[in-house]
Design a protein around this motif. Structure first.
Motif, PDB file in Angstrom:
ATOM      1  N   ARG A  23      40.943 105.206 -59.233  1.00  0.00           N
ATOM      2  CA  ARG A  23      41.264 103.798 -59.455  1.00  0.00           C
ATOM      3  C   ARG A  23      41.792 103.148 -58.171  1.00  0.00           C
ATOM      4  N   SER A  24      42.668 103.839 -57.464  1.00  0.00           N
ATOM      5  CA  SER A  24      43.207 103.268 -56.222  1.00  0.00           C
ATOM      6  C   SER A  24      42.122 103.103 -55.165  1.00  0.00           C
ATOM      7  N   SER A  25      41.142 104.002 -55.139  1.00  0.00           N
ATOM      8  CA  SER A  25      40.042 103.880 -54.179  1.00  0.00           C
ATOM      9  C   SER A  25      39.189 102.653 -54.463  1.00  0.00           C
ATOM     10  N   TYR A  26      38.860 102.461 -55.712  1.00  0.00           N
ATOM     11  CA  TYR A  26      38.039 101.297 -56.060  1.00  0.00           C
ATOM     12  C   TYR A  26      38.786  99.989 -55.817  1.00  0.00           C
ATOM     13  N   LYS A  27      40.089  99.980 -56.089  1.00  0.00           N
ATOM     14  CA  LYS A  27      40.864  98.772 -55.821  1.00  0.00           C
ATOM     15  C   LYS A  27      40.992  98.511 -54.327  1.00  0.00           C
ATOM     16  N   SER A  28      41.051  99.565 -53.533  1.00  0.00           N
ATOM     17  CA  SER A  28      41.105  99.390 -52.080  1.00  0.00           C
ATOM     18  C   SER A  28      39.819  98.751 -51.558  1.00  0.00           C
ATOM     19  N   ILE A  29      38.688  99.197 -52.080  1.00  0.00           N
ATOM     20  CA  ILE A  29      37.415  98.594 -51.675  1.00  0.00           C
ATOM     21  C   ILE A  29      37.353  97.136 -52.111  1.00  0.00           C
ATOM     22  N   HIS A  30      37.868  96.858 -53.310  1.00  0.00           N
ATOM     23  CA  HIS A  30      37.889  95.476 -53.799  1.00  0.00           C
ATOM     24  C   HIS A  30      38.726  94.585 -52.889  1.00  0.00           C
ATOM     25  N   LEU A  31      39.923  95.040 -52.525  1.00  0.00           N
ATOM     26  CA  LEU A  31      40.773  94.255 -51.629  1.00  0.00           C
ATOM     27  C   LEU A  31      40.146  94.098 -50.246  1.00  0.00           C
ATOM     28  N   ALA A  32      39.499  95.150 -49.771  1.00  0.00           N
ATOM     29  CA  ALA A  32      38.845  95.065 -48.466  1.00  0.00           C
ATOM     30  C   ALA A  32      37.704  94.050 -48.480  1.00  0.00           C
ATOM     31  N   ALA A  33      36.954  94.004 -49.576  1.00  0.00           N
ATOM     32  CA  ALA A  33      35.867  93.031 -49.672  1.00  0.00           C
ATOM     33  C   ALA A  33      36.411  91.605 -49.667  1.00  0.00           C
ATOM     34  N   ILE A  34      37.520  91.392 -50.378  1.00  0.00           N
ATOM     35  CA  ILE A  34      38.124  90.055 -50.382  1.00  0.00           C
ATOM     36  C   ILE A  34      38.603  89.674 -48.990  1.00  0.00           C
ATOM     37  N   LEU A  35      39.263  90.604 -48.306  1.00  0.00           N
ATOM     38  CA  LEU A  35      39.740  90.328 -46.944  1.00  0.00           C
ATOM     39  C   LEU A  35      38.581  90.062 -45.998  1.00  0.00           C
ATOM     40  N   ALA A  36      37.495  90.796 -46.145  1.00  0.00           N
ATOM     41  CA  ALA A  36      36.340  90.588 -45.274  1.00  0.00           C
ATOM     42  C   ALA A  36      35.730  89.209 -45.496  1.00  0.00           C
ATOM     43  N   LEU A  37      35.653  88.777 -46.747  1.00  0.00           N
ATOM     44  CA  LEU A  37      35.111  87.446 -47.027  1.00  0.00           C
ATOM     45  C   LEU A  37      36.013  86.351 -46.467  1.00  0.00           C
ATOM     46  N   VAL A  38      37.322  86.541 -46.590  1.00  0.00           N
ATOM     47  CA  VAL A  38      38.252  85.541 -46.058  1.00  0.00           C
ATOM     48  C   VAL A  38      38.152  85.481 -44.529  1.00  0.00           C
ATOM     49  N   ALA A  39      38.139  86.659 -43.893  1.00  0.00           N
ATOM     50  CA  ALA A  39      38.052  86.682 -42.428  1.00  0.00           C
ATOM     51  C   ALA A  39      36.736  86.086 -41.941  1.00  0.00           C
ATOM     52  N   THR A  40      35.643  86.391 -42.631  1.00  0.00           N
ATOM     53  CA  THR A  40      34.350  85.833 -42.239  1.00  0.00           C
ATOM     54  C   THR A  40      34.327  84.323 -42.409  1.00  0.00           C
ATOM     55  N   SER A  41      34.934  83.835 -43.486  1.00  0.00           N
ATOM     56  CA  SER A  41      34.985  82.385 -43.697  1.00  0.00           C
ATOM     57  C   SER A  41      35.763  81.698 -42.585  1.00  0.00           C
ATOM     58  N   ILE A  42      36.881  82.303 -42.169  1.00  0.00           N
ATOM     59  CA  ILE A  42      37.684  81.712 -41.088  1.00  0.00           C
ATOM     60  C   ILE A  42      36.898  81.679 -39.784  1.00  0.00           C
ATOM     61  N   VAL A  43      36.176  82.771 -39.503  1.00  0.00           N
ATOM     62  CA  VAL A  43      35.403  82.823 -38.255  1.00  0.00           C
ATOM     63  C   VAL A  43      34.272  81.803 -38.272  1.00  0.00           C
ATOM     64  N   LEU A  44      33.616  81.651 -39.411  1.00  0.00           N
ATOM     65  CA  LEU A  44      32.533  80.672 -39.493  1.00  0.00           C
ATOM     66  C   LEU A  44      33.053  79.249 -39.362  1.00  0.00           C
ATOM     67  N   VAL A  45      34.242  78.991 -39.903  1.00  0.00           N
ATOM     68  CA  VAL A  45      34.823  77.659 -39.761  1.00  0.00           C
ATOM     69  C   VAL A  45      35.173  77.377 -38.299  1.00  0.00           C
ATOM     70  N   MET A  46      35.658  78.377 -37.594  1.00  0.00           N
ATOM     71  CA  MET A  46      36.027  78.220 -36.183  1.00  0.00           C
ATOM     72  C   MET A  46      34.873  78.560 -35.252  1.00  0.00           C
ATOM     73  N   GLY A  47      33.666  78.574 -35.756  1.00  0.00           N
ATOM     74  CA  GLY A  47      32.522  79.012 -34.955  1.00  0.00           C
ATOM     75  C   GLY A  47      32.316  78.220 -33.679  1.00  0.00           C
ATOM     76  N   LYS A  48      32.579  76.910 -33.718  1.00  0.00           N
ATOM     77  CA  LYS A  48      32.360  76.083 -32.531  1.00  0.00           C
ATOM     78  C   LYS A  48      33.512  76.172 -31.532  1.00  0.00           C
ATOM     79  N   ASP A  49      34.701  76.444 -32.026  1.00  0.00           N
ATOM     80  CA  ASP A  49      35.870  76.467 -31.143  1.00  0.00           C
ATOM     81  C   ASP A  49      36.183  77.852 -30.598  1.00  0.00           C
ATOM     82  N   LEU A  50      35.769  78.899 -31.319  1.00  0.00           N
ATOM     83  CA  LEU A  50      36.122  80.255 -30.903  1.00  0.00           C
ATOM     84  C   LEU A  50      35.584  80.624 -29.525  1.00  0.00           C
ATOM     85  N   PRO A  51      34.338  80.317 -29.181  1.00  0.00           N
ATOM     86  CA  PRO A  51      33.865  80.672 -27.823  1.00  0.00           C
ATOM     87  C   PRO A  51      34.649  79.985 -26.716  1.00  0.00           C
TER      88      PRO A  51
END
Length: 332
Positions: free
Chosen positions: A141-169
């Motif tokens: 159960r803890s393994s599956y929840k860890s993957i779930h939390l990691a997927a949420i964090l990855a989506l949040v981080a990707t969304s932030i990077v895409l929003v800052m896509g023009k300013d990040l470079p």
């Protein structure tokens, strides 16, 4: 750390040798600061005997197991660095600007890895703890929840990077050519972050099952049989720009994440938990604090205390009720 080195480089106009020395001094300083802070808070006191109280090399079985686990990890880390260096050679074939852009992209990849490494390490600790306590269902159960939390964090981080896509470079370099090359990689990096996160967390959880060799073998196979050959074809065969290298990394991460997730899903958790318990018994590293007897005794003591308190409360309430009732004549 990075800001301090950058500030030193800007203010003093130092060369690479001086910056290397500054980085070494900076690492030593923060290491000593961490040790001093942990000693001050008393966090190391519980582990002092295991660290410096006895010679661990006397337990040859335990040392053998540590070496057996460390060798695949060290080899996997070496091959991971070698993979990135080979991809750097491919980028240099495309041109000096592409090589410089790829070096900057390595910093972005390292940042993404740092954000997801914490969840992978935490999930690995919890999974191995439950397996050592012979709780396979809790480990699963803890393994599956860890993957779930990691997927949420990855989506949040990707969304932030895409929003800052023009300013990040523009934050990473002042060269317009490099900025344009980096801007082309931002969407692909966001997609690659999702696959990389799932693969890293699944790799850590399989390692918690004491199967580092299997996890490392899958990661190396995907790297050297998929990522590097595909990158070579994209670079030397089709002459694609840096997007070809980034695409190759994404494909390799995606295949590795799928394979590692499949291994995790088909794992026999009960058998793995028993093997880990047997392994600890062989090495003689099972203490009374690691067994369930302490938990059971604490539960039984708490239940007995609660039952005694309930019985005392019931007796006191019954005595109060009996005292409030009118006594019948002829009864003592």
């Amino acid at each position: 750390e990075l800001s301090f080195i950058a500030l030193f480089a800007i203010k003093t106009d130092a060369d690479l040798n001086i910056l290397g020395l500054v980085m070494i001094v900076n690492i030593i300083f923060f290491f000593l600061l961490n040790v001093a802070y942990c000693l001050h808070r008393g966090w190391i006191k519980a582990f002092e005997f295991g660290l410096i109280g006895r010679c661990a090399f006397c337990n040859r079985t335990a040392v053998r197991q540590v070496v057996k686990t460390a060798v695949p990890l060290a080899f996997g880390s070496l091959m991971a660095y070698a993979e990135w260096e080979i991809l750097t050679v491919f980028a240099a074939f495309l041109g000096p600007a592409e090589a410089a852009s790829w070096a900057i992209l390595s910093f972005v990849w390292d940042t993404f890895e740092a954000t997801t490494e914490g969840i992978g390490d935490a999930g690995e600790v919890r999974c191995s703890y439950h397996l050592g306590k012979n709780r396979p269902d809790m480990a699963k159960r803890s393994s599956y929840k860890s993957i779930h939390l990691a997927a949420i964090l990855a989506l949040v981080a990707t969304s932030i990077v895409l929003v800052m896509g023009k300013d990040l470079p523009t934050w990473l370099t002042s060269d317009p050519t490099l900025q344009q090359m980096l801007a082309q990689q931002i969407p692909l990096i966001g997609i690659g972050n999702i696959t990389m996160t799932m693969g890293m967390v699944a790799w850590a959880l399989i390692g918690a099952q004491a199967r580092y060799r299997l996890a490392t073998s899958i990661a190396l196979a995907c790297s050297w049989l998929i990522t590097i050959p595909l990158a070579a074809v994209m670079t030397y065969g089709l002459n694609v720009d840096l997007r070809g290298l980034t695409f190759s990394i994404i494909v390799g991460y995606a295949v590795a994440a799928n394979l590692l997730s499949a291994v995790l899903l088909i794992s026999d958790w009960k058998t793995i938990a028993q093997k880990i318990r047997d392994l600890h018994a062989i090495t003689g590293e099972i203490d009374s604090s690691d067994s369930d007897s302490d938990d059971d005794s604490s539960v039984s003591s708490s239940s007995s205390s609660s039952s005694s308190s309930s019985s005392s409360s019931s007796s006191s309430s019954s005595s109060s009720i009996s005292s409030s009732r009118p006594s019948k004549p002829g009864l003592v």
